[in-house]
Write an enzyme that holds these catalytic residues in place. Sequence first.
Site, PDB file in Angstrom:
ATOM      1  N   HIS A 371     -32.027  47.210  16.925  1.00  0.00           N
ATOM      2  CA  HIS A 371     -33.044  47.490  17.937  1.00  0.00           C
ATOM      3  C   HIS A 371     -34.463  47.287  17.466  1.00  0.00           C
ATOM      4  O   HIS A 371     -35.398  47.487  18.244  1.00  0.00           O
ATOM      5  CB  HIS A 371     -32.912  48.928  18.450  1.00  0.00           C
ATOM      6  CG  HIS A 371     -31.754  49.136  19.375  1.00  0.00           C
ATOM      7  ND1 HIS A 371     -31.831  48.925  20.725  1.00  0.00           N
ATOM      8  CD2 HIS A 371     -30.490  49.506  19.123  1.00  0.00           C
ATOM      9  CE1 HIS A 371     -30.656  49.177  21.269  1.00  0.00           C
ATOM     10  NE2 HIS A 371     -29.818  49.535  20.313  1.00  0.00           N
ATOM     11  N   LYS A 563     -44.348  54.670  28.455  1.00  0.00           N
ATOM     12  CA  LYS A 563     -43.429  54.399  27.346  1.00  0.00           C
ATOM     13  C   LYS A 563     -43.828  55.308  26.199  1.00  0.00           C
ATOM     14  O   LYS A 563     -44.864  55.976  26.274  1.00  0.00           O
ATOM     15  CB  LYS A 563     -43.511  52.932  26.916  1.00  0.00           C
ATOM     16  CG  LYS A 563     -44.967  52.444  26.695  1.00  0.00           C
ATOM     17  CD  LYS A 563     -45.070  50.961  26.392  1.00  0.00           C
ATOM     18  CE  LYS A 563     -44.836  50.046  27.553  1.00  0.00           C
ATOM     19  NZ  LYS A 563     -43.595  49.277  27.487  1.00  0.00           N
ATOM     20  N   ARG A 564     -43.010  55.374  25.142  1.00  0.00           N
ATOM     21  CA  ARG A 564     -43.410  56.150  23.976  1.00  0.00           C
ATOM     22  C   ARG A 564     -44.789  55.709  23.505  1.00  0.00           C
ATOM     23  O   ARG A 564     -45.158  54.539  23.633  1.00  0.00           O
ATOM     24  CB  ARG A 564     -42.390  55.955  22.843  1.00  0.00           C
ATOM     25  CG  ARG A 564     -41.097  56.705  23.063  1.00  0.00           C
ATOM     26  CD  ARG A 564     -41.309  58.196  23.180  1.00  0.00           C
ATOM     27  NE  ARG A 564     -41.566  58.775  21.889  1.00  0.00           N
ATOM     28  CZ  ARG A 564     -40.700  59.525  21.213  1.00  0.00           C
ATOM     29  NH1 ARG A 564     -39.526  59.815  21.750  1.00  0.00           N
ATOM     30  NH2 ARG A 564     -41.003  60.021  20.039  1.00  0.00           N
ATOM     31  N   LYS A 569     -47.134  49.473  20.516  1.00  0.00           N
ATOM     32  CA  LYS A 569     -47.113  49.303  21.973  1.00  0.00           C
ATOM     33  C   LYS A 569     -48.528  49.171  22.551  1.00  0.00           C
ATOM     34  O   LYS A 569     -48.710  48.792  23.695  1.00  0.00           O
ATOM     35  CB  LYS A 569     -46.360  50.454  22.633  1.00  0.00           C
ATOM     36  CG  LYS A 569     -44.840  50.452  22.340  1.00  0.00           C
ATOM     37  CD  LYS A 569     -44.161  51.656  22.962  1.00  0.00           C
ATOM     38  CE  LYS A 569     -42.669  51.748  22.696  1.00  0.00           C
ATOM     39  NZ  LYS A 569     -41.850  50.897  23.585  1.00  0.00           N
ATOM     40  N   THR A 671     -37.254  47.749  28.158  1.00  0.00           N
ATOM     41  CA  THR A 671     -36.485  47.819  29.394  1.00  0.00           C
ATOM     42  C   THR A 671     -37.370  48.371  30.515  1.00  0.00           C
ATOM     43  O   THR A 671     -37.104  48.109  31.688  1.00  0.00           O
ATOM     44  CB  THR A 671     -35.242  48.731  29.243  1.00  0.00           C
ATOM     45  OG1 THR A 671     -35.649  49.967  28.632  1.00  0.00           O
ATOM     46  CG2 THR A 671     -34.176  48.067  28.391  1.00  0.00           C
ATOM     47  N   LYS A 675     -37.532  47.479  34.644  1.00  0.00           N
ATOM     48  CA  LYS A 675     -37.519  48.432  35.763  1.00  0.00           C
ATOM     49  C   LYS A 675     -38.731  48.211  36.660  1.00  0.00           C
ATOM     50  O   LYS A 675     -38.623  48.239  37.896  1.00  0.00           O
ATOM     51  CB  LYS A 675     -37.566  49.873  35.238  1.00  0.00           C
ATOM     52  CG  LYS A 675     -36.429  50.281  34.341  1.00  0.00           C
ATOM     53  CD  LYS A 675     -36.777  51.601  33.629  1.00  0.00           C
ATOM     54  CE  LYS A 675     -35.896  51.849  32.435  1.00  0.00           C
ATOM     55  NZ  LYS A 675     -36.447  52.921  31.549  1.00  0.00           N
TER      56      LYS A 675
END
Length: 831
Positions: A371, A563-564, A569, A671, A675
Site C-alpha cells: 500500500h 483524508k488523513r 497529502k 480511494t 468516491k
Amino acid sequence: MDRPKRIKKLTLPPIELDAKEDALPQAISNHLAFSVGKDDLTATNHDFFVSVAHVARDRMVGRLMETMRHYYDEDAKRVYYFSLEFLMGRALSNSLDNLGLLEETKKSLASMGIDPEEVFDSEPDAGLGNGGLGRLAACFLDSMATLGIPGYGYGIRYEYGMFYQRIENGRQVESPDNWLRYGNPWEFPRQEVLYPVKFHGRVVEYADEKGLLRYHWVDTEDLMAMAYDNPIPGFGGETVNNMRLWSAKSSHEFDLTYFNEGNYIKAVESKNESENISKVLYPDDSTSMGRELRLKQQYFFVCASLQDILYRFSKFHDNCDLLPEKVAIQLNDTHPSIAIAELMRLLVDVRFIDWDRAWKITTGVFAYTNHTLMPEALETWPVELMERILPRHLQIIYEINRRFLKDVMRSWPGDNDLLRRVSLVDENPSGKRVRMAHLAIVGSHKVNGVAELHTKLMKETIFADFDRIYPGKIVNMTNGVTPRRWIKQANPGLAGLITATIGPEWVRDLSRLREIESFAQDPVFRKDFAAVKRANKECLARFLRDRLGIESSPDSLFDVQIKRIHEYKRQLLNVLHIVTAYSRIIRDPAQQVVPRTVVFSGKAAPGYATAKLIIKLINDVAEIVNHDHRVAGRLNVAFIPNYSVSNAEMIIPAADLSEQISTAGTEASGTGNMKLAMNGALTIGTLDGANIEIRAEVGEENIFIFGLTADEVLDFKRKGYVPRSFYSANEELRTTLDMIGSGYFSPDEPGRFRGLVDGLLTSDPFFLLADYASYLEAQKKVESVFVDPDRWIQMAILNVARMSRFSSDRTIGEYAQKIWGVSPLIPPSRA
Ligand SMILES: *Cc1c(COP(=O)(O)O)cnc(C)c1O
C-alpha cells in the site's frame, strides 16, 4: 469424509416480508420489547436502532447459513482477506438497502412516529481502521458478497476503534472510541470458537522416531482468541458472507499460582493484561510504530485465523497439498505477514510436512498487497523483539531467508550487494531487523500494487530486485470503491436520478453508468442533476451553520479536501492557495471573485506533531478569514471534526471540487478521489496514484491536472531541489509564506508556524513550493469553468458517467481471476 447429516431442516426467517401490511412495524416492536426490553414510551432512538438492527439481522441469518452451507456443499475455494483494519462505518442502512428493505423500514418507522434518519444516526461507526487501507477492506467485503465470491474477512474486534477527534482552540484533541459501550446488535459471539495463541517461551529440538530433527515451542504464555461473527450481506441479499473478528480472552480465569498464594487481585490483573491485546487500534496511518503490543496483535489474529481455516479445510480434506486449491489468503499490507511463518510452523512442526512441500503450499496460498512506497511505513521488527515474543517464527524466517539467498546466489553469483539488499534481515549497525515486506514477497505467489503508477514504481524502485528475481510476480490491481455505499446510500438523490434515467442495473454493474453520458446534453437531465447537487450542498451548508457556526452559501464553490492529515497529502498546499486568495481579496476588496467554501476534514496520528500543527493552521486561517468583513462571505474555510465513514458520506455528495494534490509518486492509489468523482465532483489533482487512471477515463478536458510528474520529482531529488529559489522568484508565494511565518494568523503566538514555513524554505520534501504556481494556475482554471454552470454540470455528469472502472466489483473480479483463482458461486436461492 462424512458430512454431518441434518435430521430436520430448520425453517429460517425469509428475507421477503410477511404479506401482512404491518409485518415490519410488528417485527420492530417485537424486538423493542423482547430484545431491548422497552416500550415506545421509554425507547430512545438508539433503542429503535437496536430493534431495527435485529430485524435486519433476522433476515440475514438464514441467508448467511445457506451461503455457508452452499460453500461447504460445493467444497468451494475460499478467499480469506486478512486485515488489521476494517473501516466499516455504520451497517444499518447499508444492510437494509442490500436486503431491499430500506424504503419499507423508513415508512414503518415514520408510521410509528419515529424519524428514521435519527435512528440511523444513532448507530456508532464501526471505525476499526485508520483510513484508505481499512476502508478498502470494507469495500472488498461488500463486493465479494455482492458478486457471490466465498470471501471471509478476518481481523481483530478492537474494543476501541479509531480515536474520536474534537477540535479545541483549533487543535486536535483525541478521545477514546468506546464503540461497544451500548452493545453491538450485529455480531454473534461464538463462545465455543476459541483457539489458543502462544507467545514467548523457547524452542527445544528433538529427534522424532525416524531420527529427524523436530522443533517444539514450549514454556509459552498462552491466551485465547474468541470469534465474533459479523454478517456481510451482498446487494440483493442472496449471498451473506462472514467477517470473523477475534477478541483476546485470558486462558485461565485466574492465574492459579497467584490465586494459591492468596493474591486474588494480582490474579485478576494478569487476566486483564492478556486481554489488552485486542483493546485498541493503533492510530498510525503510513508509519510503523514498532511497538511490542502491535506485533502481538498481528500474531494473535493471524494465529487464530489460520487455526480456523485449517479446521474448516480439514473437515473435507486430509491432504495439505490441496490447500492452495481450496484456500487463498490475501495479506492487506505486511501487517498480517507473520502468517507466512505461522503457516510454515503449522505444516512443518505440527503436521510434520517436509520443508519443501510446506513451502510450496505456503507460497501457493498467500498473496500480498503493498500500500505504500514510503520508507517510514515499511514494517521491520527488531530481531531481538521477535526472538523474545515469537522465537520459533524467527528461526523459521531465518531458514526461509537462508534458502532464498542460496537461490539468489545461484542465479547471481558473486553479487553480494544484491544479497544484502534483498535479505529478509536488515543487518543494521543499530541492530538487526526483520523486513516484513521481503518476507511477504518471498512467501507469496503474487504481490500487487494498488494503481498503475504505484505498481510501476514498486517494480522500478523499492522492489526492483524482487521484480528481477521473480519476473511476473508483481502485478497491478487498481483499487475501487463500492457503489452501493458510496453512490446509492450516500447520495440517494443522485442514485434516484440515475435509476430513473437508465434503470437500476448500474448498482450491480457500474459499467452501465456509461449510458448517462448521452444525457450530458439533455437539458432536463442537466437541470435535475444540478438540483441534486444543489440540495446536497444546502444540506452540508446547514451542517456547517448549525454545528460549526460557519455561514456558507450553497452558490459558492464547495472545495473539499477530506483524508488523513499527512505532509505528503499536502493539505498545506491547499492552505497556501487559501492564504493567497485571501490576500488578493484584502489587497483589492472590490474585485470580482468566485465565492468558495473550502472544507477540510481529517485526523492526524496522535504522535505526528507536524500534522497536528497543520490542523491548527487550518483552523487559525479559518478563524481570520471567516471573520474578516472585507472578505464578506466570498471565502470561507471549515474544518469538520472527526473525519469518519459517516462524515465522508455526508460531505462527498456535496462537493464540487475534489482536492487530490499529493506529491506525485507518494499516494499509492487513493480511494477518496474515486468516491468524489463518482458523485459528480471535479478533481483538481496531481499525476499521482489513481488520479492518472481517473484522467484516462474521464478525459483530460474533464479534470484539472497540475504539478510535477513522478519522474520530475525524481529528477529534482537527483539533481538537487532548492525550494527557496521558488520563494525568491514568486512574489505571491513570498507574501503568502511571510504572512503565515510571521504570525498573521496567530497573533497570540506569532512564531507558531515559523517552523512550518522554514521547513518549506529549507527542505520541502514534498515539493509544495515547486508545485505552488502550477496549483494556483489550475485553481484559476477551475474558477473560469465554475462561472459557466452549464459547462461545469456537463463535466460533472461526464465524470459520473465515466467512473465505472473504479467500482470495487471490478477490482475484486480481477483479484478473483488473476490472484485467487476463484469464481463467483451462483447463490443457492438462484441455483
Ligand atoms: C475513503 C476514505 C479514506 C481514504 O481517503 P483518501 O483520500 O484516499 O486518502 C479515508 N478515510 C475515510 C473515512 C474514507 O471513507
